[in-house]
Design an enzyme around this catalytic site. Sequence first.
Site, PDB file in Angstrom:
ATOM      1  N   ALA A 108      25.401   1.201  64.828  1.00 36.61           N
ATOM      2  CA  ALA A 108      24.768   0.047  64.188  1.00 36.61           C
ATOM      3  C   ALA A 108      24.286  -0.927  65.249  1.00 36.61           C
ATOM      4  O   ALA A 108      24.372  -0.652  66.449  1.00 36.61           O
ATOM      5  CB  ALA A 108      25.762  -0.626  63.252  1.00 36.61           C
ATOM      6  N   ASN A 109      23.773  -2.068  64.840  1.00 35.21           N
ATOM      7  CA  ASN A 109      23.433  -3.133  65.776  1.00 35.21           C
ATOM      8  C   ASN A 109      23.842  -4.470  65.163  1.00 35.21           C
ATOM      9  O   ASN A 109      24.301  -4.532  64.025  1.00 35.21           O
ATOM     10  CB  ASN A 109      21.939  -3.087  66.141  1.00 35.21           C
ATOM     11  CG  ASN A 109      21.055  -3.328  64.935  1.00 35.21           C
ATOM     12  OD1 ASN A 109      21.063  -4.408  64.362  1.00 35.21           O
ATOM     13  ND2 ASN A 109      20.305  -2.312  64.526  1.00 35.21           N
ATOM     14  N   ARG A 110      23.670  -5.539  65.921  1.00 32.94           N
ATOM     15  CA  ARG A 110      24.234  -6.830  65.533  1.00 32.94           C
ATOM     16  C   ARG A 110      23.325  -7.689  64.657  1.00 32.94           C
ATOM     17  O   ARG A 110      23.602  -8.855  64.447  1.00 32.94           O
ATOM     18  CB  ARG A 110      24.601  -7.635  66.783  1.00 32.94           C
ATOM     19  CG  ARG A 110      25.728  -7.020  67.567  1.00 32.94           C
ATOM     20  CD  ARG A 110      26.135  -7.919  68.719  1.00 32.94           C
ATOM     21  NE  ARG A 110      27.011  -7.214  69.638  1.00 32.94           N
ATOM     22  CZ  ARG A 110      28.312  -7.009  69.421  1.00 32.94           C
ATOM     23  NH1 ARG A 110      28.881  -7.477  68.330  1.00 32.94           N
ATOM     24  NH2 ARG A 110      29.028  -6.342  70.305  1.00 32.94           N
TER      25      ARG A 110
END
Length: 220
Positions: free
Chosen positions: A29-31
């Site tokens: 995932a990413n932030r």
Amino acid sequence: LGAGPLAGRRVLVTSGPTHEPIDPVRYIANRSSGAQGAAVARALAELGAEVVFVTGPAEVPPPLGVQVVRVETAQQMLEAVQAALPVEAAVFAAAVADWRVAQASDRKLKKSRDGLPVLEFAENPDILKTVARMEEGRPALVVGFAAETDDVIAHARAKRERKGCDWIVANDVSPETGIMGGDENAVVLITEEGVEEWPRMGKEEVARWLAARIAAALGA
Ligand code: C5P
């Protein structure tokens, strides 16, 4: 039907991160919080638009008054976007994962059985580029975002050309700006006509400015 300059006009917003599975319980995932995308969708809905909001698993809830389509992966996001067309304007605010795991396992990887996994990646579709370069049924206005840490204007201009979109909303996310993860944004709007530096303001306000510009561009 709602009132407002965009009443009866159908628009699309992508938002949030994507999740790319490794196995049934793990993902990459990413932030991205989804805050800017949700704010843009809300601002367009407040101008009366019929908004299709295609969102990955974001931290912030989707705004009220939009049609929410929840997806996880980049490939699902592309399919949801294509299913939502035609629209008059499309804003791509999602932080789409550039890569997915080429062969996600359909059973949970086991420490005891599988040893250290080696992940091989495959490139995800570029959703903005795919829509911006459509030969038939392209939205009249296609807007992308760009987060840059240096040479913001030069990089954003190059990105606009490369993607084939009409506008790029670029922001400077170098650490000293405090923008990444913060509530404010300092935006440069890149259009065919040139470069506009907007004052530093909250993400909600950036969204209202952008929605007003979109309404003007659609002649609303
Ligand atoms: O190339 P880069 O990721 O910097 O481009 C950012 C812009 O492209 C954003 O508008 C983002 O939503 C969009 N994008 C996309 N699909 C991808 C990668 C980026 O729609 N696979």
